[in-house]
Design an enzyme around this catalytic site. Structure first.
Site, PDB file in Angstrom:
ATOM      1  N   CYS A   5       0.812  -1.217   0.000  1.00 55.09           N
ATOM      2  CA  CYS A   5       0.000   0.000   0.000  1.00 55.09           C
ATOM      3  C   CYS A   5       0.842   1.262   0.000  1.00 55.09           C
ATOM      4  O   CYS A   5       2.036   1.249   0.288  1.00 55.09           O
ATOM      5  CB  CYS A   5      -0.862   0.058   1.262  1.00 55.09           C
ATOM      6  SG  CYS A   5      -1.894  -1.370   1.467  1.00 55.09           S
ATOM      7  N   GLY A  31       0.112   0.235  -5.043  1.00 53.89           N
ATOM      8  CA  GLY A  31      -1.165  -0.460  -4.914  1.00 53.89           C
ATOM      9  C   GLY A  31      -2.089  -0.046  -6.030  1.00 53.89           C
ATOM     10  O   GLY A  31      -2.444   1.122  -6.120  1.00 53.89           O
ATOM     11  N   ASN A 105      -0.183   1.185   5.710  1.00 55.06           N
ATOM     12  CA  ASN A 105       0.695   0.387   4.858  1.00 55.06           C
ATOM     13  C   ASN A 105       1.499  -0.535   5.759  1.00 55.06           C
ATOM     14  O   ASN A 105       2.150  -0.083   6.690  1.00 55.06           O
ATOM     15  CB  ASN A 105       1.641   1.314   4.067  1.00 55.06           C
ATOM     16  CG  ASN A 105       2.765   0.579   3.340  1.00 55.06           C
ATOM     17  OD1 ASN A 105       3.846   1.110   3.163  1.00 55.06           O
ATOM     18  ND2 ASN A 105       2.529  -0.638   2.904  1.00 55.06           N
ATOM     19  N   GLY A 106       1.448  -1.836   5.457  1.00 53.31           N
ATOM     20  CA  GLY A 106       2.189  -2.794   6.272  1.00 53.31           C
ATOM     21  C   GLY A 106       1.335  -4.004   6.561  1.00 53.31           C
ATOM     22  O   GLY A 106       0.296  -4.205   5.919  1.00 53.31           O
ATOM     23  N   TYR A 245      12.943  -3.441  -5.144  1.00 51.36           N
ATOM     24  CA  TYR A 245      11.863  -3.487  -6.133  1.00 51.36           C
ATOM     25  C   TYR A 245      10.731  -2.494  -5.904  1.00 51.36           C
ATOM     26  O   TYR A 245      10.209  -1.902  -6.841  1.00 51.36           O
ATOM     27  CB  TYR A 245      11.254  -4.910  -6.146  1.00 51.36           C
ATOM     28  CG  TYR A 245       9.929  -5.011  -6.871  1.00 51.36           C
ATOM     29  CD1 TYR A 245       9.878  -5.038  -8.262  1.00 51.36           C
ATOM     30  CD2 TYR A 245       8.724  -5.072  -6.168  1.00 51.36           C
ATOM     31  CE1 TYR A 245       8.660  -5.129  -8.941  1.00 51.36           C
ATOM     32  CE2 TYR A 245       7.501  -5.153  -6.832  1.00 51.36           C
ATOM     33  CZ  TYR A 245       7.477  -5.185  -8.214  1.00 51.36           C
ATOM     34  OH  TYR A 245       6.288  -5.267  -8.873  1.00 51.36           O
TER      35      TYR A 245
HETATM   36  P1  AMP Z   1       9.118 -14.236 -11.204  1.00 46.97           P
HETATM   37  O1  AMP Z   1      10.501 -14.594 -10.836  1.00 46.97           O
HETATM   38  O2  AMP Z   1       8.675 -14.859 -12.470  1.00 46.97           O
HETATM   39  O3  AMP Z   1       8.164 -14.554 -10.089  1.00 46.97           O
HETATM   40  O4  AMP Z   1       9.019 -12.676 -11.418  1.00 46.97           O
HETATM   41  C1  AMP Z   1       9.968 -11.794 -11.022  1.00 46.97           C
HETATM   42  C2  AMP Z   1       9.506 -10.410 -11.425  1.00 46.97           C
HETATM   43  O5  AMP Z   1       8.449  -9.980 -10.575  1.00 46.97           O
HETATM   44  C3  AMP Z   1      10.609  -9.373 -11.305  1.00 46.97           C
HETATM   45  O6  AMP Z   1      10.715  -8.739 -12.562  1.00 46.97           O
HETATM   46  C4  AMP Z   1      10.145  -8.380 -10.264  1.00 46.97           C
HETATM   47  O7  AMP Z   1      10.282  -7.076 -10.763  1.00 46.97           O
HETATM   48  C5  AMP Z   1       8.686  -8.687 -10.028  1.00 46.97           C
HETATM   49  N1  AMP Z   1       8.343  -8.732  -8.582  1.00 46.97           N
HETATM   50  C6  AMP Z   1       9.151  -8.976  -7.541  1.00 46.97           C
HETATM   51  N2  AMP Z   1       8.470  -8.943  -6.366  1.00 46.97           N
HETATM   52  C7  AMP Z   1       7.182  -8.672  -6.676  1.00 46.97           C
HETATM   53  C8  AMP Z   1       5.983  -8.480  -5.893  1.00 46.97           C
HETATM   54  N3  AMP Z   1       5.984  -8.578  -4.556  1.00 46.97           N
HETATM   55  N4  AMP Z   1       4.836  -8.214  -6.570  1.00 46.97           N
HETATM   56  C9  AMP Z   1       4.831  -8.137  -7.902  1.00 46.97           C
HETATM   57  N5  AMP Z   1       5.923  -8.280  -8.689  1.00 46.97           N
HETATM   58  C10 AMP Z   1       7.095  -8.554  -8.098  1.00 46.97           C
END
Ligand code: AMP
Length: 469
Positions: A5, A31, A105-106, A245
């Site tokens: 969030c 979000g 958020n959290g 990220y």
């Molecule tokens: P995968 O290894 O196929 O699960 O996807 C990795 C990708 O998902 C990377 O490009 C990240 O930028 C993205 N990513 C990492 N953590 C998250 C998260 N919590 N929610 C959504 N996307 C994520």
């Protein structure tokens, strides 16, 4: 319930809701499922909240309805369908301490225990969001002052919270004693802003003042700001994944610019996993900054090897015809004129389940790359997060199931290298490495997670992580 969030609060500035709307725009990446604003005018609350992106939820009419010089707002990934409008934040209620609205958020790790106890005592819950337990604790508090009630409530809940709370004549904000999620204070005209990331301050032209400290609670009213401590002793545990990220590259998070930190990750990665290649490219946008760092350190030219379609929302109508790899291609397209016959280093920020990486590596190869060397600017994700980042279950994390060589084969890369945990922490220059939570990489949870798996009050019926892609 796990949430990712963003929060935003304004105190004492004309058209507060419009500022909150702009702030939420800047926080949209935190979000994308629902958005809401509660404003305050002459002791009355005005509320707009709906499923959808900020741009879908707010328009001229409902922004004009949100009167007043004080407001809070929230964006979130929700976990249940549109029928669950009760879960959209800010949550609000009438209490013995007056009207209160809260945006959080959290993730609270003992919310289920508190929820069960309060329910047995007769409390009526409006939502299935962990944050509602805070509202109940304040409402039931015997403390006379709202700040003391808040302090007590926050001392009782465990886990991660960066929150803003609106009362009938005040704005309050708090960051948990570990400081998992970011929260910053800004100034605009004669008023104050509290928000998750500084990119929201930049957009509205507010001045960055400082971070809300871990374990700090601030109370803002017409007389100014007062700072309180939440009476819990804890070692700082800032979420390193915010830098990896989650946060936006133009934000200052935990006092450091996210883009520059990611660039350092890339430089360190180049030293740890060098390779002879013709070009360095990023998986846009999450790998951009680290790829630039890798290129600068290795001396291999940076290239745009893939473009991203920025207009793809979370859902799109599937084509009737069977188009191969449609889900990947609709978002990212490799540039074959750049890649043909080239040995390519591909940088992404993290490898979680490995499924999207596999598709991306295949797409880059199909576009003509002769070698694909995958470099990940964080260590292998090995453990679920209980503090607000949505991660799949342990058995869905590829690094818990396969060796490095098996992962390399699974994603179809010629070589694979992950940034080491030590390399990652050493790349964040200003902050001592022992101030970070690195639990998703090493399983060192900064506190005992009391309600592991139980804080999901309702069964999650959609896997949002899988949807995000
Ligand atoms: P995968 O290894 O196929 O699960 O996807 C990795 C990708 O998902 C990377 O490009 C990240 O930028 C993205 N990513 C990492 N953590 C998250 C998260 N919590 N929610 C959504 N996307 C994520």
């Amino acid at each position: 319930m796990k949430d990712e969030c963003g929060v935003f609060g304004v105190f004492g500035i004309e058209d507060a809701a419009r500022l909150a709307y702009l702030g939420l725009y800047a926080l949209q990446h935190r979000g994308e499922e629902s958005a809401g604003i509660v404003s305050l005018d002459a002791g009355h609350f005005y509320v707009v909240k709906e499923m959808g992106l900020v741009s879908d939820v707010f328009h001229e009419d409902n922004l004009s309805y949100l009167k007043g010089k004080t407001a809070i707002g929230h964006v979130r990934y929700s976990t249940t369908g549109s029928n669950n409008i009760n879960n959209i934040q800010p949550l609000y209620s009438k209490t013995a301490k007056g009207k209160l609205a809260i945006a959080h958020n959290g993730n609270l790790t003992n919310a289920f225990t508190i929820y069960k106890r309060l329910k047995e005592e007769g409390a009526l819950f409006q939502s299935t969001v962990d944050s509602e337990t805070i509202l109940h604790l304040i409402a039931r508090s015997k403390e006379k002052s709202v700040t003391a009630a808040f302090q007590k409530a926050l001392a009782e809940v465990q886990g991660a919270y960066s929150l803003v709370c609106l009362g009938e004549n005040f704005l309050m904000a708090a960051r948990d004693p570990y400081g998992f999620r970011p929260l910053v204070l800004g100034r605009l005209e004669d008023g104050y802003i509290v928000t998750s990331e500084t990119c929201a301050l930049d957009l509205i032209g507010a001045e960055y003042v400082r971070e809300i400290e871990n374990g700090e609670m601030i109370y803002i009213d017409d007389t100014g700001i007062t700072s309180f401590r939440i009476p819990v002793v804890a070692k700082p545990a800032f979420c390193v994944f915010e830098h990896v990220y989650f946060s936006r590259p133009d934000s200052l998070v935990f006092g450091e610019n996210v883009h520059l930190v990611r660039k350092e990750f890339g430089k360190t990665l180049a030293r740890e996993y060098p390779i002879d290649a013709d070009l360095v490219m990023a998986i846009p946008d999450s790998g951009n900054s680290a790829a630039l760092g890798y290129a600068q350190e290795s001396g291999i030219p940076f290239e745009i090897g893939m473009t991203r379609n920025h207009y793809v929302g979370r859902t799109f109508i599937q084509p009737n015809q069977k188009i191969r790899d449609f889900n990947v291609k609709v978002k990212l397209n490799p540039i074959s004129s750049v890649l043909k016959g080239k040995r390519v280093v591909v940088i992404d920020d993290s490898l979680v389940r490995g499924t999207t990486s596999k598709q991306r590596v295949a797409a880059i190869r199909k576009a003509g790359a002769s070698e694909v060397h995958l470099r990940i600017s964080s260590p292998p994700v090995m453990f679920p997060c209980h503090f607000g980042i949505d991660t799949p279950k342990r058995e869905k994390l590829i690094a818990t199931q396969k060796t490095l060589e098996e992962i390399r084969r699974f994603v179809g890369a010629d070589s694979l290298g992950y940034l080491s945990r030590e390399g990652m922490l050493a790349s964040i220059s200003n902050i001592k490495s022992d101030k970070f939570c690195t639990a998703c990489f090493d399983g060192n949870y900064p506190l005992k997670v009391q309600d592991k798996g139980k804080y999901t009050f309702e069964k999650r019926n959609i896997n949002l992580y899988a949807q995000k892609g």
